[in-house]
Design a protein around this motif. Structure first.
Motif, short mmCIF file in Angstrom:
data_model
loop_
_atom_site.label_atom_id
_atom_site.label_comp_id
_atom_site.label_asym_id
_atom_site.label_seq_id
_atom_site.Cartn_x
_atom_site.Cartn_y
_atom_site.Cartn_z
N LEU A 1 10.18 5.89 9.65
CA LEU A 1 10.76 4.38 9.67
C LEU A 1 12.21 4.33 10.51
O LEU A 1 12.50 3.67 10.98
CB LEU A 1 10.68 3.61 8.29
CG LEU A 1 11.25 2.08 8.32
CD1 LEU A 1 10.37 1.39 9.01
CD2 LEU A 1 11.44 1.78 6.87
N SER A 2 12.98 5.25 10.05
CA SER A 2 14.37 5.48 10.39
C SER A 2 14.26 5.83 11.87
O SER A 2 15.22 5.21 12.50
CB SER A 2 15.06 6.84 9.90
OG SER A 2 15.32 6.45 8.51
N PHE A 3 13.23 6.61 12.32
CA PHE A 3 13.19 6.94 13.71
C PHE A 3 12.78 5.84 14.58
O PHE A 3 13.32 5.47 15.74
CB PHE A 3 12.16 8.05 14.10
CG PHE A 3 12.07 8.59 15.46
CD1 PHE A 3 13.03 9.25 15.98
CD2 PHE A 3 10.80 8.17 16.04
CE1 PHE A 3 12.74 9.55 17.07
CE2 PHE A 3 10.71 8.33 17.29
CZ PHE A 3 11.66 9.17 18.03
N VAL A 4 11.74 4.76 14.27
CA VAL A 4 11.35 3.67 14.45
C VAL A 4 12.40 2.77 14.84
O VAL A 4 12.80 2.04 15.85
CB VAL A 4 10.14 3.11 14.21
CG1 VAL A 4 9.96 1.48 14.39
CG2 VAL A 4 9.14 3.91 14.03
N PHE A 5 13.34 2.71 13.67
CA PHE A 5 14.58 1.65 13.84
C PHE A 5 15.54 2.28 14.88
O PHE A 5 16.22 1.52 15.47
CB PHE A 5 15.19 1.61 12.40
CG PHE A 5 16.46 0.79 12.12
CD1 PHE A 5 16.37 -0.68 12.35
CD2 PHE A 5 17.51 1.29 12.11
CE1 PHE A 5 17.14 -1.37 12.31
CE2 PHE A 5 18.70 0.31 12.00
CZ PHE A 5 18.63 -0.58 12.13
N THR A 6 15.73 3.43 14.76
CA THR A 6 16.67 4.39 15.92
C THR A 6 16.19 3.64 17.26
O THR A 6 17.05 3.58 18.05
CB THR A 6 16.76 5.57 15.58
OG1 THR A 6 17.46 5.84 14.37
CG2 THR A 6 17.73 6.36 16.70
N VAL A 7 14.98 3.89 17.50
CA VAL A 7 14.45 3.71 18.92
C VAL A 7 14.62 2.20 19.36
O VAL A 7 14.88 2.02 20.44
CB VAL A 7 12.89 4.08 19.20
CG1 VAL A 7 12.32 3.67 20.06
CG2 VAL A 7 12.82 5.70 18.90
N ALA A 8 14.55 1.37 18.27
CA ALA A 8 14.60 -0.13 18.63
C ALA A 8 15.93 -0.55 18.75
O ALA A 8 16.10 -1.35 19.87
CB ALA A 8 14.02 -1.03 17.21
N ILE A 9 16.62 0.09 18.11
CA ILE A 9 18.19 -0.21 18.28
C ILE A 9 18.68 0.25 19.82
O ILE A 9 19.40 -0.32 20.51
CB ILE A 9 19.26 0.44 17.13
CG1 ILE A 9 19.02 -0.44 15.70
CG2 ILE A 9 20.59 0.45 17.36
CD1 ILE A 9 19.17 -1.60 15.95
N LEU A 10 18.26 1.51 20.06
CA LEU A 10 18.50 2.16 21.47
C LEU A 10 18.26 1.36 22.42
O LEU A 10 18.80 0.97 23.53
CB LEU A 10 18.00 3.52 21.35
CG LEU A 10 18.99 4.71 20.71
CD1 LEU A 10 17.92 5.99 20.85
CD2 LEU A 10 20.43 4.84 21.37
N VAL A 11 16.83 0.81 22.20
CA VAL A 11 16.31 -0.08 23.30
C VAL A 11 17.16 -1.28 23.58
O VAL A 11 17.53 -1.84 24.59
CB VAL A 11 14.69 -0.40 23.06
CG1 VAL A 11 14.09 -1.54 24.12
CG2 VAL A 11 13.92 0.95 23.17
N LEU A 12 17.51 -1.94 22.39
CA LEU A 12 18.26 -3.25 22.31
C LEU A 12 19.44 -3.20 23.01
O LEU A 12 19.97 -3.95 23.98
CB LEU A 12 18.31 -3.66 21.09
CG LEU A 12 17.24 -4.55 20.67
CD1 LEU A 12 17.20 -4.76 18.91
CD2 LEU A 12 16.52 -5.69 21.20
N VAL A 13 20.30 -1.96 22.66
CA VAL A 13 21.81 -1.64 23.25
C VAL A 13 21.64 -1.18 24.54
O VAL A 13 22.52 -1.92 25.34
CB VAL A 13 22.51 -0.56 22.07
CG1 VAL A 13 23.52 -0.20 22.98
CG2 VAL A 13 22.39 -1.15 20.58
N ILE A 14 20.66 -0.44 25.11
CA ILE A 14 21.00 0.20 26.35
C ILE A 14 20.18 -0.97 27.21
O ILE A 14 20.61 -1.40 28.31
CB ILE A 14 20.07 1.42 26.40
CG1 ILE A 14 20.70 2.69 25.53
CG2 ILE A 14 19.72 1.83 27.86
CD1 ILE A 14 20.03 3.79 25.47
N GLY A 15 19.03 -1.61 26.73
CA GLY A 15 18.42 -2.73 27.51
C GLY A 15 19.58 -3.88 27.83
O GLY A 15 19.53 -4.41 28.62
#
Length: 107
Positions: A77-91
């Motif tokens: 769950l932490s990994f999925v949250f990290t990926v989601a935040i990265l996609v939002l911030v970078i995108g």
């Protein structure tokens, strides 16, 4: 608490040194690619993006000790949250920069 449990929970010197070396290499690669100037702009961006993703994975595995086998899925769950935040911030950052570039062009 046994020493093997302690070392697996907090990592070993070997894993930290490996993580440090990988982090340094993944930092030097895009720096060298940009400073040499021998690649096109899209190639430089691709190198930076790939090494940045690898850098995040190295940080998560080597320093944050993320694995998918323990703690009833909380690490996943932490990994999925990290990926989601990265996609939002970078995108979002790329979208804003592109929008500013198009609106600030003179001519």
């Amino acid at each position: 608490m046994s020493s093997s449990s302690h070392s697996s929970d907090h990592g070993s010197v070997k894993s930290y040194v490996t993580g440090l070396v990988l982090s340094l290499v993944l930092t030097i690669i895009p720096f060298g690619a940009v400073m040499l100037g021998s690649f096109s702009m899209p190639m430089n961006v691709g190198i930076i993006v790939v090494t940045a993703i690898l850098q995040v994975l190295v940080q998560l595995v080597m320093f944050m000790h993320l694995n998918f086998k323990s703690e009833d899925g909380w690490n996943m769950l932490s990994f999925v949250f990290t990926v989601a935040i990265l996609v939002l911030v970078i995108g979002g950052s790329l979208w804003i920069m592109q929008h500013l570039h198009l609106n600030m062009m003179i001519g």
